[in-house]
Enzyme design. Structure first.
Site, PDB file in Angstrom:
ATOM      1  N   ARG A 102       4.287  40.043  73.041  1.00 17.64           N
ATOM      2  CA  ARG A 102       2.833  40.031  73.279  1.00 17.64           C
ATOM      3  C   ARG A 102       2.133  40.892  72.233  1.00 17.64           C
ATOM      4  O   ARG A 102       1.106  40.530  71.704  1.00 17.64           O
ATOM      5  CB  ARG A 102       2.490  40.551  74.692  1.00 17.64           C
ATOM      6  CG  ARG A 102       0.997  40.808  74.838  1.00 17.64           C
ATOM      7  CD  ARG A 102       0.468  41.004  76.249  1.00 17.64           C
ATOM      8  NE  ARG A 102       1.357  41.613  77.191  1.00 17.64           N
ATOM      9  CZ  ARG A 102       1.607  42.944  77.275  1.00 17.64           C
ATOM     10  NH1 ARG A 102       1.018  43.793  76.461  1.00 17.64           N
ATOM     11  NH2 ARG A 102       2.451  43.394  78.176  1.00 17.64           N
ATOM     12  N   TYR A 143     -20.934  25.550  69.703  1.00 15.04           N
ATOM     13  CA  TYR A 143     -19.875  24.902  70.476  1.00 15.04           C
ATOM     14  C   TYR A 143     -20.111  25.121  71.976  1.00 15.04           C
ATOM     15  O   TYR A 143     -20.372  26.242  72.416  1.00 15.04           O
ATOM     16  CB  TYR A 143     -18.529  25.479  70.025  1.00 15.04           C
ATOM     17  CG  TYR A 143     -17.355  24.946  70.789  1.00 15.04           C
ATOM     18  CD1 TYR A 143     -16.974  23.621  70.649  1.00 15.04           C
ATOM     19  CD2 TYR A 143     -16.633  25.754  71.655  1.00 15.04           C
ATOM     20  CE1 TYR A 143     -15.894  23.120  71.358  1.00 15.04           C
ATOM     21  CE2 TYR A 143     -15.554  25.259  72.359  1.00 15.04           C
ATOM     22  CZ  TYR A 143     -15.190  23.943  72.213  1.00 15.04           C
ATOM     23  OH  TYR A 143     -14.133  23.457  72.913  1.00 15.04           O
ATOM     24  N   ASP A 147     -18.099  31.999  63.385  1.00 13.27           N
ATOM     25  CA  ASP A 147     -17.120  30.981  63.750  1.00 13.27           C
ATOM     26  C   ASP A 147     -17.048  30.017  62.566  1.00 13.27           C
ATOM     27  O   ASP A 147     -17.982  29.265  62.295  1.00 13.27           O
ATOM     28  CB  ASP A 147     -17.572  30.278  65.035  1.00 13.27           C
ATOM     29  CG  ASP A 147     -16.569  29.234  65.526  1.00 13.27           C
ATOM     30  OD1 ASP A 147     -15.798  28.717  64.697  1.00 13.27           O
ATOM     31  OD2 ASP A 147     -16.576  28.929  66.732  1.00 13.27           O
ATOM     32  N   LYS A 154      -8.212  23.106  65.048  1.00 14.94           N
ATOM     33  CA  LYS A 154      -8.943  22.113  64.263  1.00 14.94           C
ATOM     34  C   LYS A 154      -8.354  22.007  62.848  1.00 14.94           C
ATOM     35  O   LYS A 154      -7.194  21.692  62.716  1.00 14.94           O
ATOM     36  CB  LYS A 154     -10.427  22.460  64.275  1.00 14.94           C
ATOM     37  CG  LYS A 154     -10.970  22.889  65.663  1.00 14.94           C
ATOM     38  CD  LYS A 154     -10.941  21.766  66.682  1.00 14.94           C
ATOM     39  CE  LYS A 154     -11.168  22.239  68.118  1.00 14.94           C
ATOM     40  NZ  LYS A 154     -12.338  23.042  68.379  1.00 14.94           N
TER      41      LYS A 154
HETATM   42  C1  LIG Z   1     -12.859  23.881  69.401  1.00 13.29           C
HETATM   43  C2  LIG Z   1     -13.767  24.972  69.023  1.00 13.29           C
HETATM   44  C3  LIG Z   1     -13.706  26.222  69.640  1.00 13.29           C
HETATM   45  C4  LIG Z   1     -12.736  26.517  70.781  1.00 13.29           C
HETATM   46  O1  LIG Z   1     -11.420  26.503  70.367  1.00 13.29           O
HETATM   47  P1  LIG Z   1     -10.173  26.082  71.324  1.00 13.29           P
HETATM   48  O2  LIG Z   1      -9.018  26.150  70.415  1.00 13.29           O
HETATM   49  O3  LIG Z   1     -10.472  24.712  71.843  1.00 13.29           O
HETATM   50  O4  LIG Z   1     -10.123  27.090  72.419  1.00 13.29           O
HETATM   51  C5  LIG Z   1     -14.577  27.207  69.207  1.00 13.29           C
HETATM   52  N1  LIG Z   1     -15.475  26.984  68.232  1.00 13.29           N
HETATM   53  C6  LIG Z   1     -15.569  25.779  67.622  1.00 13.29           C
HETATM   54  C7  LIG Z   1     -16.578  25.585  66.554  1.00 13.29           C
HETATM   55  C8  LIG Z   1     -14.738  24.735  67.995  1.00 13.29           C
HETATM   56  O5  LIG Z   1     -14.853  23.537  67.408  1.00 13.29           O
END
Ligand SMILES: *Cc1c(COP(=O)(O)O)cnc(C)c1O
Length: 380
Positions: free
Chosen positions: A46, A98, A170, A195
């Protein structure tokens, strides 16, 4: 080393014990101490794990930050970052963001006494007017989801520095290949590695990269204390994906540009959102700060709810699914899928209409993708 080389060669190199060129999956919960009070650098997975560390070092190097942390999901990364704050602190957040992030802020973090003001992040005066004595953080998406607005990261970082605020970007949609927010003065970069970084639709994961050791240490402390870190196998998959990030992004950008131009000319399409189009309101800033415009294209279809349904049912190569940034082309309807957690009134205010459709352009043949959209639009 330049970006493409770093993507392949960072993360520690061949295994010192066996010479394996690929970082092994250290699928272990615990590590044996060498002596009382003496480890080989790891004690419990962890807290830290060699496969995870290889991924963290790679993402940190690609973003140009000091150190990174890898998380179980993008949301785990975001939740951990929010715990840098304490009860009574105020956050200025981009309003067009998001859906899951909006839900985390509005329906979870608010219950712990954090305050949020949602602003249009392209408006300096609006950001400055939102600053209060208890403001601690500005949260932005470098390319917003699903409207693909572009934030002038240097401008926002400048405002934040003047007022001593932490900036969080982000950077999921551009990935570090197209944009490196830390170079423009951002403090923390957040990723859903689910992604583009992983890129193959086979893992969920998250990451945070910090500009300095102090912030990086605090994020690591929180990750261990809260237990939000990523599993070794998931880290291994993301590491594998990252090796081809530059070539994948190049193709995603090229195909998305072609699709955006195709849609812009189609009579069945009301409006196209793609930062690489001259018609996009943030085209200039996108061109200035990014190496490409990423692989996401959103558009409003002519014909309302019936056309939306018909289009979504008729596409064949594009799969009806949430998520983005993988080799498979995906299509989704933000109002009922990725952004259903946003109240309708807020969606309307931000500009996410019921006729908005979001495409994630994959790596299939571009002519197949165009033909698929064409036949689905003709019948919509
Ligand atoms: C998908 C996404 C998230 C969340 O990520 P997860 O891996 O699904 O928890 C956060 N910000 C953006 C811009 C995203 O496309």
């Amino acid at each position: 080393m330049r970006f493409e080389t770093t993507a392949i060669h960072s993360g520690g190199g061949p295994c010192p014990a066996t010479g394996a060129i690929v970082t092994p999956i250290y699928q272990t919960s615990t590590f044996v101490f060498e002596d009382v009070g003496k480890t080989r650098g790891y004690d419990y997975s962890r807290t830290s794990n060699p496969t995870r560390k290889a991924l963290e070092d790679t993402i940190a190097a690609l973003e140009g930050g000091r150190a990174g942390s890898a998380f179980a999901t993008g949301m785990a990364a975001e939740t951990t970052v929010m715990h840098l704050l304490k009860q009574g602190d105020h956050v200025i957040s981009q309003e067009d963001l998001y859906g899951g992030t909006y839900r985390l802020f509005e329906n979870v973090m608010k219950n712990f006494g954090l305050e949020f003001t949602f602003v249009s992040m392209d408006n300096k005066a609006e950001i400055e007017a939102a600053i209060k004595p208890n403001t601690r953080m500005i949260w932005m998406e470098t390319i917003s989801n699903p409207l693909l607005n572009i934030v002038d990261v240097e401008m926002v970082a400048g405002v934040a520095k003047k007022h001593g605020l932490i900036t969080v970007a982000d950077n999921t949609l551009p990935s570090p290949y197209l944009l490196r927010p830390i170079e423009y003065g951002i403090d923390l970069v957040v990723h859903s590695t689910t992604k583009y970084l992983n890129g193959h639709c086979d893992v969920v994961g998250g990451a945070v990269v910090a500009v300095d050791d102090k912030l990086a240490e605090r994020v690591k402390f929180l990750s261990n204390a809260m237990g939000t870190s990523a599993s070794p196998f998931d880290c291994w998959l993301v590491l594998r994906g990252i090796k081809t990030l530059p070539v994948r992004m190049t193709q995603h950008c090229q195909s998305a540009t072609a699709i955006a131009s195709f849609l812009e000319k189609h009579p069945g399409v009301k409006r196209v959102f793609y930062p690489g189009l001259k018609s996009h309101p943030h085209y200039k800033i996108a061109k200035k700060q990014m190496k490409g415009y990423s692989g996401m294209v959103s558009f409003e279809i002519v014909g309302g709810a019936r056309a939306v349904k018909s289009f979504l049912r008729r596409v064949k190569i594009f799969s009806l699914a949430e998520s983005l940034g993988g080799v498979d082309s995906l299509v989704e309807h933000p109002a009922t899928m990725s952004h259903a957690s946003m109240p309708e009134s807020f969606r309307k205010k931000v500009g996410i209409t019921d006729s908005l459709i979001r495409l994630s352009i994959g790596l299939e043949n571009i002519d197949d993708l165009k033909e698929d959209l064409k036949q689905a639009l003709e019948h919509a």
